[in-house]
Motif scaffolding. Structure first.
Motif, PDB file in Angstrom:
ATOM      1  N   UNK A  92       0.871  -1.170   0.000  1.00 38.59           N
ATOM      2  CA  UNK A  92       0.000   0.000   0.000  1.00 38.59           C
ATOM      3  C   UNK A  92       0.908   1.219   0.000  1.00 38.59           C
ATOM      4  N   UNK A  93       0.626   2.192  -0.887  1.00 37.61           N
ATOM      5  CA  UNK A  93       1.427   3.412  -0.947  1.00 37.61           C
ATOM      6  C   UNK A  93       0.517   4.622  -0.841  1.00 37.61           C
ATOM      7  N   UNK A  94       1.111   5.731  -0.414  1.00 41.77           N
ATOM      8  CA  UNK A  94       0.355   6.967  -0.189  1.00 41.77           C
ATOM      9  C   UNK A  94       1.134   8.130  -0.776  1.00 41.77           C
ATOM     10  N   UNK A  95       0.400   9.038  -1.428  1.00 42.12           N
ATOM     11  CA  UNK A  95       1.003  10.217  -2.049  1.00 42.12           C
ATOM     12  C   UNK A  95       0.137  11.432  -1.733  1.00 42.12           C
ATOM     13  N   UNK A  96       0.750  12.619  -1.755  1.00 40.56           N
ATOM     14  CA  UNK A  96      -0.012  13.846  -1.494  1.00 40.56           C
ATOM     15  C   UNK A  96      -0.697  14.322  -2.777  1.00 40.56           C
ATOM     16  N   UNK A  97      -1.354  15.460  -2.707  1.00 44.37           N
ATOM     17  CA  UNK A  97      -2.119  15.961  -3.861  1.00 44.37           C
ATOM     18  C   UNK A  97      -1.216  16.385  -5.023  1.00 44.37           C
ATOM     19  N   UNK A 106       4.866  -1.970   3.039  1.00 45.41           N
ATOM     20  CA  UNK A 106       5.295  -3.108   2.216  1.00 45.41           C
ATOM     21  C   UNK A 106       4.778  -4.408   2.823  1.00 45.41           C
ATOM     22  N   UNK A 107       4.143  -5.206   1.989  1.00 44.46           N
ATOM     23  CA  UNK A 107       3.619  -6.486   2.440  1.00 44.46           C
ATOM     24  C   UNK A 107       4.696  -7.554   2.463  1.00 44.46           C
ATOM     25  N   UNK A 108       4.395  -8.628   3.144  1.00 47.07           N
ATOM     26  CA  UNK A 108       5.290  -9.786   3.216  1.00 47.07           C
ATOM     27  C   UNK A 108       5.247 -10.514   1.870  1.00 47.07           C
ATOM     28  N   UNK A 109       6.395 -11.000   1.403  1.00 47.03           N
ATOM     29  CA  UNK A 109       6.426 -11.825   0.198  1.00 47.03           C
ATOM     30  C   UNK A 109       6.057 -13.250   0.586  1.00 47.03           C
ATOM     31  N   UNK A 110       5.035 -13.782  -0.068  1.00 46.77           N
ATOM     32  CA  UNK A 110       4.535 -15.134   0.195  1.00 46.77           C
ATOM     33  C   UNK A 110       5.077 -16.067  -0.882  1.00 46.77           C
ATOM     34  N   UNK A 111       5.811 -17.096  -0.473  1.00 49.86           N
ATOM     35  CA  UNK A 111       6.432 -17.993  -1.454  1.00 49.86           C
ATOM     36  C   UNK A 111       5.441 -18.987  -2.048  1.00 49.86           C
ATOM     37  N   UNK A 112       4.347 -19.260  -1.343  1.00 48.28           N
ATOM     38  CA  UNK A 112       3.374 -20.225  -1.881  1.00 48.28           C
ATOM     39  C   UNK A 112       2.596 -19.621  -3.050  1.00 48.28           C
ATOM     40  N   UNK A 113       2.052 -20.493  -3.870  1.00 49.12           N
ATOM     41  CA  UNK A 113       1.222 -20.056  -4.991  1.00 49.12           C
ATOM     42  C   UNK A 113      -0.220 -19.993  -4.512  1.00 49.12           C
ATOM     43  N   UNK A 114      -0.877 -18.875  -4.815  1.00 46.35           N
ATOM     44  CA  UNK A 114      -2.235 -18.672  -4.345  1.00 46.35           C
ATOM     45  C   UNK A 114      -3.067 -18.043  -5.457  1.00 46.35           C
ATOM     46  N   UNK A 115      -4.261 -18.555  -5.670  1.00 47.11           N
ATOM     47  CA  UNK A 115      -5.144 -18.037  -6.720  1.00 47.11           C
ATOM     48  C   UNK A 115      -5.823 -16.743  -6.278  1.00 47.11           C
TER      49      UNK A 115
END
Length: 152
Positions: A92-97, A106-115
């Motif tokens: 998720x990122x945030x920027x001003x006007x 920053x999210x965790x990198x998940x090594x499993x494959x997920x649909x």
């Protein structure tokens, strides 16, 4: 049949949300962006993500206060039969006007494959108005983004 049941469950949940939405000064935004077809390699195996997947980003809150934020992928038809997304993460990122980026969750990198990869973000109050975006990365490459403007 399994995918049809999942779709009906999602529709039922969406209907329940409509019926239970608070009537206060809350605001929110929901948007979806198609995930374009792409290929990538994991452990020497080529994986292909076909058409039929949507990346959805939800933001709820009031003003600069975000009370709920979620992003994830839903696939249907041919997309639902693929092996999914491997080595994925959602940021998720945030920027001003002025479109100046000032924060990344920053999210965790998940090594499993997920649909159906999905991530929630914590409630927060943004220091500025602007936009909130969600980004799906697969194997370290940004594949799709979806943004909402946060305004008065």
């Amino acid at each position: 049949m399994q995918y049809a049941a999942r779709f009906i469950t999602a529709l039922t949940a969406a209907g329940a949300l409509v019926l239970t939405t608070p009537t206060g000064a809350q605001a929110g935004a929901i948007g979806s962006t198609p995930v374009q077809t792409f290929e990538y390699t994991v452990g020497g195996v080529t994986m292909k993500v076909p058409t039929g997947c949507m990346f959805t980003h939800i933001v709820r809150g009031s003003g600069r206060k975000i009370t709920y934020q979620n992003a994830g992928v839903d696939c249907a038809f041919v997309g639902a039969m693929s092996s999914g997304f491997c080595n994925w993460r959602i940021d998720f990122t945030y920027a001003d006007t002025s479109n100046r980026h000032y924060r990344t969750s920053r999210g965790k990198t998940h090594s499993e494959c997920k649909i159906d990869p999905m991530r929630n973000n914590h409630p927060q109050t943004l220091p500025r108005y602007g936009k909130a975006c969600a980004h799906l990365y697969v194997n370290g490459v940004r594949r799709v983004s979806q943004c909402h403007h946060i305004t008065k």
